[in-house]
Motif scaffolding. Sequence first.
Motif, PDB file in Angstrom:
ATOM      1  N   LEU A   1       5.689  80.774  44.556  1.00  0.00           N
ATOM      2  CA  LEU A   1       5.222  80.954  43.100  1.00  0.00           C
ATOM      3  C   LEU A   1       3.717  80.672  42.835  1.00  0.00           C
ATOM      4  N   PHE A   2       3.293  79.392  43.404  1.00  0.00           N
ATOM      5  CA  PHE A   2       2.096  79.230  43.255  1.00  0.00           C
ATOM      6  C   PHE A   2       1.039  80.207  43.838  1.00  0.00           C
ATOM      7  N   ARG A   3       1.162  80.399  45.145  1.00  0.00           N
ATOM      8  CA  ARG A   3       0.303  81.283  45.746  1.00  0.00           C
ATOM      9  C   ARG A   3       0.148  82.811  45.256  1.00  0.00           C
ATOM     10  N   GLY A   4       1.278  83.338  44.800  1.00  0.00           N
ATOM     11  CA  GLY A   4       1.625  84.730  44.741  1.00  0.00           C
ATOM     12  C   GLY A   4       1.813  84.769  43.133  1.00  0.00           C
ATOM     13  N   PHE A   5       1.939  83.870  42.236  1.00  0.00           N
ATOM     14  CA  PHE A   5       2.089  84.229  40.774  1.00  0.00           C
ATOM     15  C   PHE A   5       1.268  83.420  39.927  1.00  0.00           C
ATOM     16  N   ILE A   6       1.649  81.981  39.762  1.00  0.00           N
ATOM     17  CA  ILE A   6       0.940  81.008  38.652  1.00  0.00           C
ATOM     18  C   ILE A   6      -0.553  81.102  38.921  1.00  0.00           C
ATOM     19  N   LEU A   7      -0.844  80.616  40.306  1.00  0.00           N
ATOM     20  CA  LEU A   7      -2.479  80.673  40.180  1.00  0.00           C
ATOM     21  C   LEU A   7      -3.260  81.959  40.353  1.00  0.00           C
ATOM     22  N   LEU A   8      -2.399  82.988  41.029  1.00  0.00           N
ATOM     23  CA  LEU A   8      -3.097  83.975  41.185  1.00  0.00           C
ATOM     24  C   LEU A   8      -3.452  84.647  39.801  1.00  0.00           C
ATOM     25  N   ILE A   9      -2.406  84.741  38.719  1.00  0.00           N
ATOM     26  CA  ILE A   9      -2.476  85.143  37.551  1.00  0.00           C
ATOM     27  C   ILE A   9      -3.550  84.499  36.654  1.00  0.00           C
ATOM     28  N   ILE A  10      -3.618  83.134  36.868  1.00  0.00           N
ATOM     29  CA  ILE A  10      -4.637  82.327  36.281  1.00  0.00           C
ATOM     30  C   ILE A  10      -5.935  82.679  36.604  1.00  0.00           C
ATOM     31  N   MET A  11      -6.070  82.792  37.927  1.00  0.00           N
ATOM     32  CA  MET A  11      -7.383  83.253  38.578  1.00  0.00           C
ATOM     33  C   MET A  11      -7.938  84.494  38.174  1.00  0.00           C
ATOM     34  N   LEU A  12      -7.054  85.559  37.903  1.00  0.00           N
ATOM     35  CA  LEU A  12      -7.234  86.977  37.565  1.00  0.00           C
ATOM     36  C   LEU A  12      -7.876  86.843  35.990  1.00  0.00           C
ATOM     37  N   LEU A  13      -7.210  85.906  35.210  1.00  0.00           N
ATOM     38  CA  LEU A  13      -7.603  85.774  33.790  1.00  0.00           C
ATOM     39  C   LEU A  13      -8.848  84.884  33.607  1.00  0.00           C
ATOM     40  N   VAL A  14      -9.076  83.961  34.642  1.00  0.00           N
ATOM     41  CA  VAL A  14     -10.295  83.136  34.291  1.00  0.00           C
ATOM     42  C   VAL A  14     -11.604  83.464  35.070  1.00  0.00           C
ATOM     43  N   LEU A  15     -11.446  83.763  36.254  1.00  0.00           N
ATOM     44  CA  LEU A  15     -12.711  84.065  37.230  1.00  0.00           C
ATOM     45  C   LEU A  15     -13.500  85.259  36.756  1.00  0.00           C
ATOM     46  N   PRO A  16     -12.982  86.306  36.344  1.00  0.00           N
ATOM     47  CA  PRO A  16     -13.834  87.444  36.070  1.00  0.00           C
ATOM     48  C   PRO A  16     -14.502  87.084  34.672  1.00  0.00           C
ATOM     49  N   LYS A  17     -13.959  86.299  33.725  1.00  0.00           N
ATOM     50  CA  LYS A  17     -14.707  85.991  32.626  1.00  0.00           C
ATOM     51  C   LYS A  17     -15.808  85.098  32.881  1.00  0.00           C
ATOM     52  N   VAL A  18     -15.645  84.388  34.111  1.00  0.00           N
ATOM     53  CA  VAL A  18     -16.740  83.389  34.247  1.00  0.00           C
ATOM     54  C   VAL A  18     -17.823  83.925  35.238  1.00  0.00           C
ATOM     55  N   ILE A  19     -17.436  84.825  36.158  1.00  0.00           N
ATOM     56  CA  ILE A  19     -18.492  85.076  37.307  1.00  0.00           C
ATOM     57  C   ILE A  19     -18.475  86.807  37.333  1.00  0.00           C
ATOM     58  N   GLY A  20     -17.700  87.457  36.273  1.00  0.00           N
ATOM     59  CA  GLY A  20     -17.662  88.927  36.272  1.00  0.00           C
ATOM     60  C   GLY A  20     -16.849  89.593  37.387  1.00  0.00           C
ATOM     61  N   ILE A  21     -17.103  90.876  37.844  1.00  0.00           N
ATOM     62  CA  ILE A  21     -16.220  91.344  38.873  1.00  0.00           C
ATOM     63  C   ILE A  21     -15.893  90.611  40.203  1.00  0.00           C
ATOM     64  N   ASN A  22     -17.017  89.771  40.403  1.00  0.00           N
ATOM     65  CA  ASN A  22     -16.749  89.080  41.745  1.00  0.00           C
ATOM     66  C   ASN A  22     -15.687  87.918  41.600  1.00  0.00           C
ATOM     67  N   GLY A  23     -15.258  87.751  40.206  1.00  0.00           N
ATOM     68  CA  GLY A  23     -13.998  86.969  39.989  1.00  0.00           C
ATOM     69  C   GLY A  23     -12.809  87.359  40.546  1.00  0.00           C
ATOM     70  N   VAL A  24     -12.790  88.831  40.206  1.00  0.00           N
ATOM     71  CA  VAL A  24     -11.545  89.507  40.602  1.00  0.00           C
ATOM     72  C   VAL A  24     -11.185  89.383  42.161  1.00  0.00           C
ATOM     73  N   TRP A  25     -12.395  89.764  42.985  1.00  0.00           N
ATOM     74  CA  TRP A  25     -12.212  89.543  44.424  1.00  0.00           C
ATOM     75  C   TRP A  25     -11.640  88.196  44.854  1.00  0.00           C
ATOM     76  N   LEU A  26     -12.421  87.286  44.194  1.00  0.00           N
ATOM     77  CA  LEU A  26     -11.975  86.009  44.530  1.00  0.00           C
ATOM     78  C   LEU A  26     -10.799  85.119  43.974  1.00  0.00           C
ATOM     79  N   ALA A  27     -10.102  86.080  43.079  1.00  0.00           N
ATOM     80  CA  ALA A  27      -8.782  85.454  42.670  1.00  0.00           C
ATOM     81  C   ALA A  27      -7.803  85.032  43.534  1.00  0.00           C
ATOM     82  N   LEU A  28      -7.508  86.018  44.440  1.00  0.00           N
ATOM     83  CA  LEU A  28      -6.424  85.634  45.650  1.00  0.00           C
ATOM     84  C   LEU A  28      -7.001  84.518  46.550  1.00  0.00           C
ATOM     85  N   PRO A  29      -8.395  84.715  46.972  1.00  0.00           N
ATOM     86  CA  PRO A  29      -8.579  83.620  47.959  1.00  0.00           C
ATOM     87  C   PRO A  29      -8.763  82.300  47.635  1.00  0.00           C
TER      88      PRO A  29
END
Length: 444
Positions: A392-420
Amino acid sequence: MAQVNKLETESVRVSFFKYLIPSLIGMALMSINIVVDGVFVGHGVGSTALAGINIAVPVFSIILSVALLIGVGGGAVYSLALGAGKIKHAQRIFTTSMSLVTLIVILITGISLLFIQDLAYLFGANEDTLAYALEYMRILLIFGLLMALETSLSVFIRNDGNPNLAMIGLVLTSVINIGLNYYMIFILKLGVTGAAIATIIATTIGLLVLLTHFLRKDAILKLVRIRWNKKDIKRINTIGFPSFVSEIGMGVFTIGYNITIVYYAGTTGLAAFSVLNYLHTFMFLLFMGIGSSIQPMISFYYGAGLFDHIKATIKIAEKTAIGIGGLFLVIGFFGANMLVSMFGVTSNEITELAVTGIRLFFTGYIFMGINFIYLTYFQSIGHVRPSLMITLFRGFILLIIMLLVLPKVIGINGVWLALPVSEALVALFLLYYVRLDIVGRKLE
């Protein structure tokens, strides 16, 4: 009982590689098969068609998730029963599992076909990709039961001490699919429909190969008279649930990335992600192969009370996973341009996006293998809650949070870094808080 004796008497290292090598070869060829699908569609039909097939990928995830729910759960219970010497019970588990797969997949595919266009939009389709997505999805749904049966049966055959046949089935499926893809797309000009038909024909042949296991005189695995036992069904589904959620997570990953990348980069970004997603499926299945190789061993060892063997298995699996992850990272960093060019991408904008994406995204593979090892460990011994939490944490909770947060902070690179980032956070937690309880102290 040959399998039982070998796992009791062989060294852990010998048993590990006996299961790992066929599993990795089979998964690698299955993965290459998926990548080649993308290469042929990209060259033979175009980048938009490639994006359309990427939209349809969650359909494959839904079918595979059910097969893994029952296959991995049933396979673990089957091996636990073998380790305890309960042969008749193991055979009942197998019969119940295959019956459940058949009933559930028929129900899901029937409902999905009724609402197929709504599903396509839910998965991220737009006006450019809808027709291609529907074309591919419809065929996969109609023949989805064949894919589910092949997946579940290969798990049980591996647990029955015949990992080489499971590998051969996947190898033949992959090789035949590659040849048929070329014939359907470039010779018959059937486009996306041809790619889907090729997959189904190859899967059918692979399933027929797996069925030859029942001709072996030493095979314990066999169908017996069905007895619907609520306790068995609950245990199969409980142990298999993390695998179900993990595979559903692949669908969530694809949908989440599709929606996010379209928002930030449009159809161009979706085409770039489709290339990355084909490559990711390759890597994901290889790490799943490591999990598949240790599951029969850990389940048997646990059933037989061989706890030191479990520790040794985890240690060697960790080294293998980190080594493979490091290799992928190097390949992604230095070979990104070559990997993108394989898919027939001609647009400089798509190429630039995909190359950057690969170099950032592949950092996650250093951590992904660790997560699969501990997820599989807990699942193999019937401790579902920690396995489910990892999933749940690796595939859902953290992934969704990172997809919502990281692109707003660092742009398109945040999308690529969400899963890592998601994989890294889970892996570091496991290594710091969980590993000592399993490897460093006595198992109970």
